[in-house]
Scaffold this motif. Sequence first.
Motif, PDB file in Angstrom:
ATOM      1  N   SER A   1     -29.682  63.085  28.874  1.00 37.43           N
ATOM      2  CA  SER A   1     -30.937  62.964  28.840  1.00 37.43           C
ATOM      3  C   SER A   1     -32.195  62.363  28.461  1.00 37.43           C
ATOM      4  N   ALA A   2     -32.297  60.734  28.565  1.00 34.20           N
ATOM      5  CA  ALA A   2     -33.608  60.641  27.509  1.00 34.20           C
ATOM      6  C   ALA A   2     -34.345  60.330  28.149  1.00 34.20           C
ATOM      7  N   VAL A   3     -34.883  61.443  29.230  1.00 34.36           N
ATOM      8  CA  VAL A   3     -36.258  61.290  29.149  1.00 34.36           C
ATOM      9  C   VAL A   3     -37.576  61.183  28.250  1.00 34.36           C
ATOM     10  N   GLY A   4     -38.671  60.673  28.205  1.00 32.48           N
ATOM     11  CA  GLY A   4     -39.370  60.563  26.579  1.00 32.48           C
ATOM     12  C   GLY A   4     -38.986  60.505  25.890  1.00 32.48           C
ATOM     13  N   GLU A   5     -39.651  60.540  24.626  1.00 34.25           N
ATOM     14  CA  GLU A   5     -39.177  60.473  23.575  1.00 34.25           C
ATOM     15  C   GLU A   5     -38.558  60.723  23.368  1.00 34.25           C
ATOM     16  N   ARG A   6     -37.153  61.577  23.206  1.00 30.02           N
ATOM     17  CA  ARG A   6     -35.950  62.675  22.713  1.00 30.02           C
ATOM     18  C   ARG A   6     -34.287  62.809  23.806  1.00 30.02           C
ATOM     19  N   ALA A   7     -33.930  62.272  22.519  1.00 31.72           N
ATOM     20  CA  ALA A   7     -32.613  62.819  23.576  1.00 31.72           C
ATOM     21  C   ALA A   7     -31.980  63.684  23.443  1.00 31.72           C
ATOM     22  N   TRP A   8     -31.518  63.924  24.633  1.00 28.57           N
ATOM     23  CA  TRP A   8     -30.324  65.928  23.841  1.00 28.57           C
ATOM     24  C   TRP A   8     -28.765  64.547  23.788  1.00 28.57           C
ATOM     25  N   GLN A   9     -28.079  65.851  23.395  1.00 29.21           N
ATOM     26  CA  GLN A   9     -26.650  65.824  22.806  1.00 29.21           C
ATOM     27  C   GLN A   9     -26.565  66.340  24.582  1.00 29.21           C
ATOM     28  N   PRO A  10     -25.529  65.983  25.183  1.00 31.10           N
ATOM     29  CA  PRO A  10     -24.867  66.476  26.156  1.00 31.10           C
ATOM     30  C   PRO A  10     -24.360  67.607  26.576  1.00 31.10           C
ATOM     31  N   GLU A  11     -24.030  68.729  25.383  1.00 31.74           N
ATOM     32  CA  GLU A  11     -23.550  70.170  24.864  1.00 31.74           C
ATOM     33  C   GLU A  11     -25.439  71.193  25.544  1.00 31.74           C
ATOM     34  N   VAL A  12     -26.360  70.162  24.638  1.00 29.63           N
ATOM     35  CA  VAL A  12     -27.427  71.071  24.881  1.00 29.63           C
ATOM     36  C   VAL A  12     -27.673  70.841  26.566  1.00 29.63           C
ATOM     37  N   LEU A  13     -27.852  70.283  27.054  1.00 25.83           N
ATOM     38  CA  LEU A  13     -28.256  70.433  28.725  1.00 25.83           C
ATOM     39  C   LEU A  13     -27.283  71.171  29.427  1.00 25.83           C
ATOM     40  N   ARG A  14     -26.082  71.781  28.926  1.00 30.53           N
ATOM     41  CA  ARG A  14     -25.130  72.786  30.008  1.00 30.53           C
ATOM     42  C   ARG A  14     -25.480  73.600  30.836  1.00 30.53           C
ATOM     43  N   LEU A  15     -26.066  74.418  29.320  1.00 34.79           N
ATOM     44  CA  LEU A  15     -26.903  75.672  30.615  1.00 34.79           C
ATOM     45  C   LEU A  15     -27.251  75.429  31.508  1.00 34.79           C
ATOM     46  N   ASN A  16     -28.500  74.497  31.941  1.00 36.61           N
ATOM     47  CA  ASN A  16     -28.874  74.268  33.110  1.00 36.61           C
ATOM     48  C   ASN A  16     -27.719  73.825  34.656  1.00 36.61           C
ATOM     49  N   ALA A  17     -27.049  74.026  33.992  1.00 40.48           N
ATOM     50  CA  ALA A  17     -26.133  73.256  35.366  1.00 40.48           C
ATOM     51  C   ALA A  17     -24.950  74.435  35.209  1.00 40.48           C
ATOM     52  N   LEU A  18     -24.898  75.599  35.418  1.00 41.20           N
ATOM     53  CA  LEU A  18     -24.257  76.817  35.156  1.00 41.20           C
ATOM     54  C   LEU A  18     -23.772  77.002  36.814  1.00 41.20           C
ATOM     55  N   CYS A  19     -25.084  77.172  37.686  1.00 37.54           N
ATOM     56  CA  CYS A  19     -24.802  77.626  39.228  1.00 37.54           C
ATOM     57  C   CYS A  19     -25.330  76.574  40.075  1.00 37.54           C
ATOM     58  N   PRO A  20     -25.150  76.146  40.888  1.00 29.65           N
ATOM     59  CA  PRO A  20     -26.198  74.901  41.542  1.00 29.65           C
ATOM     60  C   PRO A  20     -27.207  76.038  42.683  1.00 29.65           C
ATOM     61  N   TYR A  21     -27.746  74.795  43.059  1.00 25.45           N
ATOM     62  CA  TYR A  21     -28.667  75.665  43.868  1.00 25.45           C
ATOM     63  C   TYR A  21     -29.407  74.641  44.697  1.00 25.45           C
ATOM     64  N   TYR A  22     -30.042  75.396  46.346  1.00 22.98           N
ATOM     65  CA  TYR A  22     -30.448  74.496  47.186  1.00 22.98           C
ATOM     66  C   TYR A  22     -31.678  74.017  46.184  1.00 22.98           C
ATOM     67  N   THR A  23     -31.543  72.521  46.858  1.00 18.11           N
ATOM     68  CA  THR A  23     -33.133  71.736  46.592  1.00 18.11           C
ATOM     69  C   THR A  23     -33.781  71.979  45.089  1.00 18.11           C
ATOM     70  N   MET A  24     -32.594  72.096  44.206  1.00 17.86           N
ATOM     71  CA  MET A  24     -33.011  72.274  42.375  1.00 17.86           C
ATOM     72  C   MET A  24     -32.852  69.973  42.450  1.00 17.86           C
ATOM     73  N   PHE A  25     -33.792  71.202  41.522  1.00 22.23           N
ATOM     74  CA  PHE A  25     -34.825  69.907  40.478  1.00 22.23           C
ATOM     75  C   PHE A  25     -33.410  69.039  39.557  1.00 22.23           C
ATOM     76  N   PRO A  26     -33.652  67.645  39.386  1.00 26.93           N
ATOM     77  CA  PRO A  26     -32.815  67.418  38.619  1.00 26.93           C
ATOM     78  C   PRO A  26     -33.732  67.313  37.306  1.00 26.93           C
ATOM     79  N   VAL A  27     -33.360  67.939  35.615  1.00 26.75           N
ATOM     80  CA  VAL A  27     -33.944  68.495  35.484  1.00 26.75           C
ATOM     81  C   VAL A  27     -35.221  67.400  34.376  1.00 26.75           C
ATOM     82  N   ASP A  28     -34.273  65.696  34.686  1.00 23.76           N
ATOM     83  CA  ASP A  28     -35.473  64.947  34.333  1.00 23.76           C
ATOM     84  C   ASP A  28     -37.070  64.708  34.695  1.00 23.76           C
ATOM     85  N   PHE A  29     -37.286  64.932  36.245  1.00 24.88           N
ATOM     86  CA  PHE A  29     -38.188  65.148  36.891  1.00 24.88           C
ATOM     87  C   PHE A  29     -39.069  65.659  36.090  1.00 24.88           C
TER      88      PHE A  29
END
Length: 371
Positions: free
Chosen positions: A3-31
């Motif tokens: 994700s490259a939102v804002g002034e910083r970009a993260w390695q894809p590995e750092v974002l994996r924890l957020n995708a452990l399990c889907p959930y109804y009407t979840m935000f995209p983390v960029d929001f």
Amino acid sequence: MGSAVGERAWQPEVLRLNALCPYYTMFPVDFPLSVLPAARSDGWVLDPFCGRGTTLFAARLRGRPCAGIDVNPVAAALAKAKLVDIHAETVIGLCRRLLHCDAPRVEVPRDPFWGWCFHPDTLVEICVIRLALLNAPDTAASIALRALMLGILHGPLRPSRMYLSNQMPRTYATKPAAAIRYWERHELRPPRIGVLETVRRRARYSLAQLPRKVPGWVVQGDATEVLERCDQKFATVITSPPYFGMQTYLPDQWLRAWFLGGPPTPVYSAADQLPQGSQSQFVEALARVWRSTAAHCSPGATLVVRFGTLPSRSIDAEGLFRRSLSTADAGWQITSMRPAGSPPKGRRQADQFTVSTALTSEFDCTAVLSS
Ligand SMILES: C[S@@+](CC[C@H](N)C(=O)[O-])C[C@H]1O[C@@H](n2cnc3c(N)ncnc32)[C@H](O)[C@@H]1O
């Protein structure tokens, strides 16, 4: 890059924890990420309807302490995992110990659904882990293992060995009668999947690299009641209340709710969910939450809300939301209101599931607490 939102970009590995399990009407983390750099750079972040904890994860990425509340046990279990700091091997070790300890004989659900959904050996292993985690105190390892199990409990058969179940969506659990009809028609028998191997693979993937730990907490309960008991002050509130017309947060997650100690059949009660009976009931209940959040914020605090309704309820979502803020009469002044159209199609909350966004109205509102 991730994700490259804002002034910083993260390695894809750092974002994996957020995708452990889907959930109804979840935000995209960029929001929530897009909100946080603009908001105060310190101070606690609150999500009183935290779902799977996307706001908490974004706050963690930004180094902000954060708190989440959700009445749904599945949501709370997933959100807690967004705050853990743990090594994959520790979680795998816990899973191995639980499977190999001298547990009392576990009870295995007997209805035909269970024989179709899971291979008998897989089901016994799931039940052993379930029982052990029900009796385990919350530690980083037990929280992470619980959330990993929720994420792998059901999903598609292909690619193989990713999920423990027979063919099923990963986003929601099919109801027993419909699931059995489907499996019979397609002659699909559940494969034997080892829980430890699946946990190992998923833990090494999802926990490969974690953002720096931040102080934080998650409580399962009604937002207003939890806030009444809490003495935390918040600088930023980012949230998405239940969509008006959406009453199935729990029944659609019935298999995951069973894993957390619920009954082995779908539960249709919407107990403690914000009341959906009429628009005015809903507005009143939402107003109470805005009032409680205001009581825990200092003047100048920011409230950012993504709000929507289901297409089946053709109502004015923006009007409904504005009424809830004015009914609260708590000092939240709207500074911007715009359609939640910024993420490309397929990234909107309702797009994650089967809801047609052509008809779903979603918008983002920012408000500031006046003095
Ligand atoms: C739109 S979802 C939030 C999704 C979240 N933004 C995410 O990224 O996963 C709304 C959430 O509000 C929760 N909810 C409904 N009534 C509630 C209440 N009275 N108190 C706390 N949470 C509630 C639902 O269980 C659901 O998880």
